[in-house]
Design an enzyme around this catalytic site. Structure first.
Site, short mmCIF file in Angstrom:
data_model
loop_
_atom_site.label_atom_id
_atom_site.label_comp_id
_atom_site.label_asym_id
_atom_site.label_seq_id
_atom_site.Cartn_x
_atom_site.Cartn_y
_atom_site.Cartn_z
N ARG A 22 0.84 -1.20 0.00
CA ARG A 22 0.00 0.00 0.00
C ARG A 22 0.87 1.25 0.00
NH1 ARG A 22 -1.04 4.74 2.59
NH2 ARG A 22 -0.75 3.73 4.61
N ASP A 23 1.51 1.54 1.11
CA ASP A 23 2.35 2.73 1.19
C ASP A 23 3.58 2.60 0.29
OD1 ASP A 23 2.13 5.21 2.28
OD2 ASP A 23 3.07 4.74 4.17
N TYR A 150 -6.37 5.20 11.54
CA TYR A 150 -5.22 6.07 11.29
C TYR A 150 -5.59 7.50 11.70
CZ TYR A 150 -2.07 3.25 8.30
OH TYR A 150 -1.16 2.34 7.81
N GLU A 152 -4.30 10.50 10.53
CA GLU A 152 -3.42 11.07 9.52
C GLU A 152 -2.87 12.43 9.95
OE1 GLU A 152 -3.41 12.01 4.70
OE2 GLU A 152 -5.29 11.97 5.81
N THR A 185 3.11 11.55 9.15
CA THR A 185 2.77 11.55 7.72
C THR A 185 3.78 12.31 6.87
OG1 THR A 185 0.44 11.38 8.30
CG2 THR A 185 0.95 12.14 6.07
N HIS A 213 3.72 4.84 12.77
CA HIS A 213 3.95 4.76 11.32
C HIS A 213 4.92 5.87 10.93
CE1 HIS A 213 2.38 3.98 7.10
NE2 HIS A 213 2.90 5.19 6.95
N HIS A 215 7.79 7.97 8.56
CA HIS A 215 8.30 8.32 7.24
C HIS A 215 9.72 8.87 7.40
CE1 HIS A 215 4.93 7.83 4.34
NE2 HIS A 215 4.24 7.76 5.47
#
Length: 528
Positions: A22-23, A150, A152, A185, A213, A215
């Site tokens: 997905r990501d 999530y 976001e 995010t 999560h 990045h």
């Protein structure tokens, strides 16, 4: 791994969710085919043993729907459907119905974790957004879906609008949401901020399951993931090879080893398959792995400096807990201008070659000479370097290519005309074939059949690549595998022309065959 819960205050189990499908697919230029998605999902669940996989975003396309349906069918067949998750949106019934149509059982609902996203992207008040989320939750429960949420842009939310984040959490904390997932995010956080913000969430909602999560925009995805676990999050999101939008996500392999070695945390990951899944994803995505990428990079278990090879020989002085065997790999010793006798000796030992001290010095000098031009000489090059340096001790070739001509014309089959010397006698032949090299081999086969009355070795495999250690596409290498008398023979050669390289490799093979015929007591040839 020992259970040191009493001595290791941070020792705990951590759930790993892989988001490659997905990501990771949001990486610029990456789009997996349905069967590729299935193979990646299959290996992640069955072999690498991640706890969960996020495989798609709902409502993207019909092709994506086919992929998710295929993965769900496979996961159901092996009793792992609960591991498959799909990103869904606050869009009434649409995402929930899409996921149910695919056979899915888990929705990762994407809510807005910052006031900025809520008001500027959705153009809604927090109360309106919360009400919309609750409607989706109720419908998902009605259709039998498990829900994770999530938040976001949570990192920006905690930085700029924490009251909004807490208002959202307070309104949803008594719902059927199983996991609350906290994404950085925009990849803006550092470990100190992760600790500060995550602790606030943990203290305020101690009974909730939180995922983090990360990045990698500031190259801190792994360190931020570590900080989140230190604060008590129960799950981490990763991707294979760190694929993901912009600078990518936290790499699966790096997160795994830092959890195990630095925190003594427990995961269900099978480390011996990390290199395999890395290669599979690199092949399907078309995004190569950097040679110095920790754990899975081509060069990370290669020692170049001679002093390091010497140290490894003396009680592994230059080794750490990241032993290559742990990941299904082995330590290698590169050969170049920085190599010493220890490096050469290690490689010769692995190849089963025994040289005198004088011969070893001569080989070392040649490697240094080549290293000045080529930078690094690989182990695959070593037998040919040894042969070249010691050629005055080698017997003359019994098979010599005296001359040849290969040609191709539009609408006609390629033609080869050759003249070879075999054990002192000259033979000539010509033939056509499906390609220039095929025509050349067929001409050779005629000589062996009609003049020598012998069976020509059987071609098993033919590979073309850039030469080992090469840094340019100006040269090509052919590696050809044959079977002769029950023995497997593999030879390779390098040339600017692919056909020429293949011809050279073939002549090398024929000389090996002649040596075996002349000395039947000699051990069968074993390919390097």
């Amino acid at each position: 791994m020992k259970d040191n819960n009493d001595k290791q205050p941070f020792s705990r189990s951590v759930e790993i969710m892989d988001c490659t499908l997905r990501d990771g697919e949001q990486t610029n230029g990456v789009s997996f085919l349905p069967h590729e998605k299935l193979q990646i999902a299959r290996m992640l669940m069955r072999d690498v043993n991640v706890d969960r996989i996020e495989v798609a975003s709902a409502r993207v396309s019909e092709g994506e729907k086919d992929s998710v349906s295929m993965i769900c069918r496979y996961a159901r067949s092996i009793g792992m459907l609960n591991k498959v998750e799909v990103l869904g949106f606050v869009d009434g019934h649409l995402s929930v119905d899409w996921i149910c149509d695919c056979g899915g059982k888990v929705i990762n609902l994407l809510a807005k974790g910052s006031l900025k996203h809520c008001t500027h992207q959705l153009h809604k008040t927090p109360e309106e957004h919360i009400e919309d989320i609750k409607k989706v939750l109720a419908y998902a429960e009605q259709r039998g879906l498990e829900v994770n949420l999530y938040l976001e842009d949570w990192s920006s939310g905690m930085k700029d609008s924490p009251d909004y984040v807490f208002r959202l959490m307070d309104a949803l904390k008594d719902t059927n949401i199983k996991r609350y997932m906290l994404p950085d995010t925009l990849g803006i956080m550092n470990p100190l901020q992760v600790i500060e913000y995550t602790r606030k969430m943990m203290r305020r909602y101690p009974d909730k399951h939180f995922d983090f999560h990360a990045h990698n925009d500031y190259d801190m995805a792994v360190s931020n993931s570590l900080a989140a676990v230190l604060c008590g999050v129960k799950g981490l999101h990763v991707t294979v090879n760190g694929l993901g939008e912009r600078c990518g996500n936290a790499p699966l392999a790096s997160v795994q080893v830092i959890l195990k070695d630095q925190l003594h945390a427990k995961t269900n990951i099978d480390e011996s398959r990390l290199n395999e899944i890395s290669r599979l994803v690199a092949g399907y995505s078309g995004i190569p792995v950097a040679p110095n990428q920790p754990i899975v990079g081509e060069n990370v278990f290669t020692q170049v400096a001679g002093v390091h090879a010497d140290g490894d020989k003396k009680d592994n002085l230059y080794s750490n807990d990241l032993a290559p065997e742990r990941f299904g790999r082995k330590r290698e010793y590169a050969l170049g201008k920085n190599s010493g006798k220890a490096n050469i000796a290690q490689n010769l030992k692995e190849l089963g070659l025994e040289l005198t001290p004088e011969q070893t010095r001569a080989v070392t000098n040649r490697i240094i000479e080549l290293g000045d031009r080529k930078e690094i000489v690989t182990q695959d090059d070593l037998p040919f370097i040894v042969s070249d340096v010691l050629k005055h001790n080698a017997p003359d070739d019994k098979v010599k290519l005296l001359s040849y001509m290969v040609s191709t014309s539009y609408g006609l089959k390629p033609l080869a005309s050759i003249k070879v010397e075999i054990n002192g006698k000259t033979y000539a032949s010509d033939s056509t074939g499906d390609g220039q090299y095929d025509a050349f081999v067929k001409a050779l086969r005629k000589i062996y059949k009609h003049y020598l009355g012998r069976t020509f070795p059987l071609l098993h495999d033919y590979q073309v690549s850039i030469p080992p250690g090469g840094r340019t596409d100006a040269l090509v290498q052919t590696v050809i595998t044959w079977e002769s008398g029950g023995n497997i023979i593999r030879t390779h050669a390098v040339d600017a022309d692919q056909t020429e390289a293949a011809i050279k490799a073939t002549i090398k093979m024929l000389n090996i065959v002649e040596d075996e015929i002349a000395m039947p007591y000699k051990k069968p040839y074993k390919p390097v």
